[in-house]
Motif scaffolding. Sequence first.
Motif, PDB file in Angstrom:
ATOM      1  N   ALA A  20       0.830  -1.203   0.000  1.00 19.17           N
ATOM      2  CA  ALA A  20       0.000   0.000   0.000  1.00 19.17           C
ATOM      3  C   ALA A  20       0.861   1.249   0.000  1.00 19.17           C
ATOM      4  O   ALA A  20       1.773   1.381   0.821  1.00 19.17           O
ATOM      5  CB  ALA A  20      -0.927  -0.007   1.221  1.00 19.17           C
ATOM      6  N   PHE A  21       0.573   2.131  -0.940  1.00 19.69           N
ATOM      7  CA  PHE A  21       1.204   3.450  -0.976  1.00 19.69           C
ATOM      8  C   PHE A  21       0.148   4.465  -0.554  1.00 19.69           C
ATOM      9  O   PHE A  21      -0.754   4.782  -1.332  1.00 19.69           O
ATOM     10  CB  PHE A  21       1.727   3.756  -2.378  1.00 19.69           C
ATOM     11  N   SER A  22       0.247   4.917   0.681  1.00 18.12           N
ATOM     12  CA  SER A  22      -0.719   5.904   1.174  1.00 18.12           C
ATOM     13  C   SER A  22      -0.334   7.292   0.637  1.00 18.12           C
ATOM     14  O   SER A  22       0.682   7.439  -0.051  1.00 18.12           O
ATOM     15  CB  SER A  22      -0.708   5.920   2.706  1.00 18.12           C
ATOM     16  N   MET A  23      -1.087   8.297   1.002  1.00 15.42           N
ATOM     17  CA  MET A  23      -0.713   9.666   0.607  1.00 15.42           C
ATOM     18  C   MET A  23       0.657  10.041   1.190  1.00 15.42           C
ATOM     19  O   MET A  23       1.364  10.863   0.623  1.00 15.42           O
ATOM     20  CB  MET A  23      -1.788  10.672   1.047  1.00 15.42           C
ATOM     21  N   HIS A  24       1.010   9.408   2.317  1.00 17.69           N
ATOM     22  CA  HIS A  24       2.338   9.665   2.894  1.00 17.69           C
ATOM     23  C   HIS A  24       3.440   9.288   1.894  1.00 17.69           C
ATOM     24  O   HIS A  24       4.388  10.050   1.693  1.00 17.69           O
ATOM     25  CB  HIS A  24       2.486   8.855   4.192  1.00 17.69           C
ATOM     26  N   GLU A  25       3.303   8.133   1.272  1.00 18.04           N
ATOM     27  CA  GLU A  25       4.308   7.703   0.284  1.00 18.04           C
ATOM     28  C   GLU A  25       4.242   8.562  -0.979  1.00 18.04           C
ATOM     29  O   GLU A  25       5.265   8.824  -1.607  1.00 18.04           O
ATOM     30  CB  GLU A  25       4.120   6.225  -0.081  1.00 18.04           C
ATOM     31  N   VAL A  26       3.035   9.001  -1.340  1.00 19.32           N
ATOM     32  CA  VAL A  26       2.923   9.902  -2.500  1.00 19.32           C
ATOM     33  C   VAL A  26       3.684  11.195  -2.206  1.00 19.32           C
ATOM     34  O   VAL A  26       4.429  11.707  -3.053  1.00 19.32           O
ATOM     35  CB  VAL A  26       1.444  10.188  -2.852  1.00 19.32           C
ATOM     36  N   ASP A  27       3.541  11.712  -0.986  1.00 11.63           N
ATOM     37  CA  ASP A  27       4.269  12.928  -0.603  1.00 11.63           C
ATOM     38  C   ASP A  27       5.776  12.675  -0.590  1.00 11.63           C
ATOM     39  O   ASP A  27       6.565  13.490  -1.049  1.00 11.63           O
ATOM     40  CB  ASP A  27       3.847  13.378   0.811  1.00 11.63           C
ATOM     41  N   ARG A  28       6.160  11.540  -0.047  1.00 13.72           N
ATOM     42  CA  ARG A  28       7.581  11.281   0.154  1.00 13.72           C
ATOM     43  C   ARG A  28       8.326  11.037  -1.159  1.00 13.72           C
ATOM     44  O   ARG A  28       9.400  11.575  -1.390  1.00 13.72           O
ATOM     45  CB  ARG A  28       7.735  10.064   1.069  1.00 13.72           C
ATOM     46  N   TYR A  29       7.735  10.185  -2.007  1.00 13.23           N
ATOM     47  CA  TYR A  29       8.465   9.764  -3.217  1.00 13.23           C
ATOM     48  C   TYR A  29       8.024  10.480  -4.476  1.00 13.23           C
ATOM     49  O   TYR A  29       8.710  10.450  -5.484  1.00 13.23           O
ATOM     50  CB  TYR A  29       8.291   8.258  -3.438  1.00 13.23           C
ATOM     51  N   GLY A  30       6.844  11.068  -4.451  1.00 12.26           N
ATOM     52  CA  GLY A  30       6.266  11.618  -5.678  1.00 12.26           C
ATOM     53  C   GLY A  30       5.501  10.532  -6.406  1.00 12.26           C
ATOM     54  O   GLY A  30       5.799   9.331  -6.263  1.00 12.26           O
ATOM     55  N   ILE A  31       4.522  10.942  -7.197  1.00  5.87           N
ATOM     56  CA  ILE A  31       3.628   9.958  -7.810  1.00  5.87           C
ATOM     57  C   ILE A  31       4.357   9.099  -8.855  1.00  5.87           C
ATOM     58  O   ILE A  31       4.050   7.915  -9.022  1.00  5.87           O
ATOM     59  CB  ILE A  31       2.370  10.654  -8.414  1.00  5.87           C
ATOM     60  N   GLY A  32       5.357   9.696  -9.531  1.00  6.22           N
ATOM     61  CA  GLY A  32       6.086   8.943 -10.564  1.00  6.22           C
ATOM     62  C   GLY A  32       6.756   7.714  -9.979  1.00  6.22           C
ATOM     63  O   GLY A  32       6.603   6.585 -10.470  1.00  6.22           O
ATOM     64  N   LYS A  33       7.473   7.930  -8.876  1.00  4.01           N
ATOM     65  CA  LYS A  33       8.203   6.833  -8.231  1.00  4.01           C
ATOM     66  C   LYS A  33       7.214   5.825  -7.619  1.00  4.01           C
ATOM     67  O   LYS A  33       7.440   4.606  -7.661  1.00  4.01           O
ATOM     68  CB  LYS A  33       9.111   7.446  -7.149  1.00  4.01           C
ATOM     69  N   VAL A  34       6.113   6.321  -7.063  1.00  4.27           N
ATOM     70  CA  VAL A  34       5.124   5.416  -6.467  1.00  4.27           C
ATOM     71  C   VAL A  34       4.564   4.459  -7.521  1.00  4.27           C
ATOM     72  O   VAL A  34       4.467   3.246  -7.296  1.00  4.27           O
ATOM     73  CB  VAL A  34       3.993   6.215  -5.773  1.00  4.27           C
ATOM     74  N   VAL A  35       4.226   4.989  -8.690  1.00  5.48           N
ATOM     75  CA  VAL A  35       3.682   4.120  -9.739  1.00  5.48           C
ATOM     76  C   VAL A  35       4.761   3.138 -10.211  1.00  5.48           C
ATOM     77  O   VAL A  35       4.488   1.951 -10.414  1.00  5.48           O
ATOM     78  CB  VAL A  35       3.112   4.943 -10.918  1.00  5.48           C
ATOM     79  N   ASP A  36       6.005   3.613 -10.348  1.00  6.46           N
ATOM     80  CA  ASP A  36       7.101   2.702 -10.715  1.00  6.46           C
ATOM     81  C   ASP A  36       7.208   1.558  -9.718  1.00  6.46           C
ATOM     82  O   ASP A  36       7.336   0.390 -10.088  1.00  6.46           O
ATOM     83  CB  ASP A  36       8.455   3.448 -10.728  1.00  6.46           C
ATOM     84  N   MET A  37       7.154   1.905  -8.430  1.00 10.76           N
ATOM     85  CA  MET A  37       7.295   0.871  -7.390  1.00 10.76           C
ATOM     86  C   MET A  37       6.102  -0.088  -7.424  1.00 10.76           C
ATOM     87  O   MET A  37       6.263  -1.304  -7.232  1.00 10.76           O
ATOM     88  CB  MET A  37       7.440   1.523  -6.012  1.00 10.76           C
ATOM     89  N   ALA A  38       4.918   0.449  -7.673  1.00 11.10           N
ATOM     90  CA  ALA A  38       3.721  -0.402  -7.738  1.00 11.10           C
ATOM     91  C   ALA A  38       3.865  -1.412  -8.884  1.00 11.10           C
ATOM     92  O   ALA A  38       3.578  -2.598  -8.733  1.00 11.10           O
ATOM     93  CB  ALA A  38       2.474   0.457  -7.925  1.00 11.10           C
ATOM     94  N   LEU A  39       4.331  -0.916 -10.031  1.00 11.77           N
ATOM     95  CA  LEU A  39       4.454  -1.788 -11.205  1.00 11.77           C
ATOM     96  C   LEU A  39       5.558  -2.824 -11.009  1.00 11.77           C
ATOM     97  O   LEU A  39       5.419  -3.979 -11.396  1.00 11.77           O
ATOM     98  CB  LEU A  39       4.720  -0.951 -12.460  1.00 11.77           C
ATOM     99  N   GLU A  40       6.634  -2.393 -10.371  1.00 13.66           N
ATOM    100  CA  GLU A  40       7.731  -3.318 -10.115  1.00 13.66           C
ATOM    101  C   GLU A  40       7.258  -4.438  -9.188  1.00 13.66           C
ATOM    102  O   GLU A  40       7.589  -5.611  -9.369  1.00 13.66           O
ATOM    103  CB  GLU A  40       8.888  -2.539  -9.481  1.00 13.66           C
TER     104      GLU A  40
END
Length: 327
Positions: free
Chosen positions: A212-232
């Motif tokens: 789970a990537f909460s809004m905390h992770e969106v703030d921390r990593y940015g949405i680009g990195k979050v989507v990359d991590m989700a796909l990975e």
Amino acid sequence: MTTSPVKPAFLSSGEDLGVVAVAFSGGQGKGGVDAGPDALIKAGLLDDLKEDLGYKLHYDGLIHSYDDLIPSHDPPIDNMKRPTACSKVNARLHEQTYEHASQGRMVLTLGGDHSIAIGSISGVARGIRERLGKPLAVIWVDAHADLNTFETSPSGNVHGMPVAFLSGLCKHDVFSWLTEQCLIPADKLVYIGLRDVDRGEKKLLRDNKIKAFSMHEVDRYGIGKVVDMALEYIGDDTPIHLSFDVDACDPVHAPSTGTPVRGGLTLREGDYICEALHQTGKLVGMDLVEVNPMILAKEGGADTWQVAETVRTGCSLVRCALGESLL
Ligand SMILES: NC(=[NH2+])NCCC[C@H](N)C(=O)O
Ligand SMILES: [Mn+2]
Ligand SMILES: [Mn+2]
């Protein structure tokens, strides 16, 4: 706006799109969310998909309310409200999305409250299993985890439970039609945008190690990195279904929804998730849910501009997931 043609990995073509419009609100208590699909379609969504993005639509032209399946008396069972309606509508929707998916089409389901993901996703998952022998991954973009079991749910609303049933973490006779082939393995499930998660849901997330990537992770990593991590995390070889609850977006962009939560995704962050998933070529299905064009009017503060903004957000998310690009 133009199309960037992406070769789909798991579909029979890049142009066939099955569409199901579901006017169902029984997964929660507020009326009006059943008018969501009509509002999205009236705003021109399906025309855009056809004319601008070049899809060949497989759409029956109906907005399904499934009145024949909704009993006049539907008392709670084990804390689940309107259990029979929720089960029967989803079982029918399951057959509709299954039919599209088994023909190798991308499937778009317009809701309706988020309980309809039980039917939409299980149908796509079964179609993918039968056609490709693979599980389906789900990216669930939402302010909420919708992971309550009938035992942990504080509200009894089934729209707060779909992921529990879809992942097999919760089983109940009411949804006995959900067979093994319909289920999403817990390690193929990823959340983005969470910020209002119930106590019981937090325990389920932890105990089952759900990504789970909460809004905390969106703030921390940015949405680009979050989507990359989700796909990975999902891995390269798995078809993806995107279940997008419009309340994942901040109420600034999606005020007209049943359970808005402050501190959400910007419109661009939401659109970015959709654009990036389209670009993978692995998207096989999408739900867009919880647009309620009546809610603000009902609560006494009718603001047509806010309703229009929410509908506009919903349309934009779908177009981005289906290939609209900025350049
Ligand atoms: N699809 C949604 N908007 N779900 C909201 C769920 C709210 C709350 N967690 C519940 O279980 O009732
Ligand atoms: Mn939500
Ligand atoms: Mn939801």
